[in-house]
Design a protein around this motif. Structure first.
Motif, PDB file in Angstrom:
ATOM      1  N   CYS A  15     -70.155  56.267  75.746  1.00  0.00           N
ATOM      2  CA  CYS A  15     -69.614  57.051  74.455  1.00  0.00           C
ATOM      3  C   CYS A  15     -67.737  56.555  75.001  1.00  0.00           C
ATOM      4  N   ALA A  31     -71.207  57.267  69.505  1.00  0.00           N
ATOM      5  CA  ALA A  31     -71.578  57.205  70.769  1.00  0.00           C
ATOM      6  C   ALA A  31     -72.452  56.061  70.340  1.00  0.00           C
ATOM      7  N   MET A  91     -66.190  63.315  71.802  1.00  0.00           N
ATOM      8  CA  MET A  91     -67.791  62.505  71.877  1.00  0.00           C
ATOM      9  C   MET A  91     -68.490  63.740  71.618  1.00  0.00           C
ATOM     10  N   LEU A  95     -71.940  62.490  69.319  1.00  0.00           N
ATOM     11  CA  LEU A  95     -73.315  62.976  70.109  1.00  0.00           C
ATOM     12  C   LEU A  95     -74.445  63.646  69.677  1.00  0.00           C
ATOM     13  N   VAL A 107     -69.640  57.573  80.272  1.00  0.00           N
ATOM     14  CA  VAL A 107     -68.921  57.860  79.114  1.00  0.00           C
ATOM     15  C   VAL A 107     -67.636  57.052  79.663  1.00  0.00           C
ATOM     16  N   ALA A 146     -68.865  51.106  71.335  1.00  0.00           N
ATOM     17  CA  ALA A 146     -68.359  52.269  71.266  1.00  0.00           C
ATOM     18  C   ALA A 146     -67.499  52.768  70.565  1.00  0.00           C
TER      19      ALA A 146
END
Length: 212
Positions: A15, A31, A91, A95, A107, A146
């Motif tokens: 992400c 993501a 984020m 997801l 992340v 991402a």
């Protein structure tokens, strides 16, 4: 060469977000899940790539990914919850939209909140393990991907807003606090797309006195 996975043997989503430091526009996040053995020497932190190359890589990412998605948080929501919480929410929303459920999340950066898989069939929500990685967009393929998706989709969105409000130079600055952007705010005030809790003029004052 960027690493393919952090969590060995798990379905892993990377992400990243785009637009956190802007004065205007939504914050975007993406993501991406790649196959565990995926390799692509062209992927890198989106900030290290030209706009043309980012757009080319977006097509490759979307073709090669097991799953990908983009999440968005609006300026109104940013003003209500602050930009850090908004970035994390974007984020989480990305997801939520993945068509393949991740078993772990990595992340970019050093701040994140635990992600709970959406509740289905009255089952208790599952907390997905996560790891934050400083400069992760230059270390892991899925985070780099991402970053590219978040950046390119947000740029497309700001280009559309620029047609409505050309005086703010959003085609060039994408909502970031450039000198020309701030001069336009000083001259024309703010738009419905500006983040009202941000320091519009760089003088330490919030923009609540502006009208639109």
């Amino acid at each position: 060469m960027l690493a393919s996975h952090y969590y060995a043997g798990k379905v892993e989503a990377g992400c990243d977000e785009a637009g956190r430091g802007c004065l205007a526009g939504s914050v975007y996040a993406a993501a991406v899940i790649f196959p565990e053995d995926y390799q692509n020497d062209e992927l890198n932190d989106s900030k290290q790539l030209t706009d043309k190359r980012r757009k080319q890589l977006r097509e490759i990412i979307q073709r090669d990914a097991v799953a990908w998605a983009v999440g968005i948080v609006t300026p109104e929501e940013i003003d209500r919850m602050n930009i850090l919480n908004a970035s994390i929410l974007a984020m989480h929303r990305a997801l939520d939209q993945l068509t393949v459920r991740p078993e772990a999340v990595i992340v970019d950066g050093n701040r994140f909140k635990p992600y709970h898989e959406p509740i289905t069939n009255n089952r208790e929500p599952i907390t997905i393990p996560h790891t934050t990685i400083v400069k992760g967009d230059g270390k892991y393929l899925s985070i780099a991907a991402a970053s590219i998706l978040a950046k390119t989709y947000r740029d497309d969105y700001m280009d559309l807003l620029a047609q409505e409000y050309p005086q703010y130079d959003w085609l060039s600055n994408k909502g970031y606090p450039t000198k020309k952007h701030r001069e336009a705010i000083r001259q024309y005030g703010i738009t419905p797309y500006h983040r009202k809790t941000f320091n519009m003029l760089g003088d330490g004052q919030l923009s609540l006195n502006f009208e639109y």
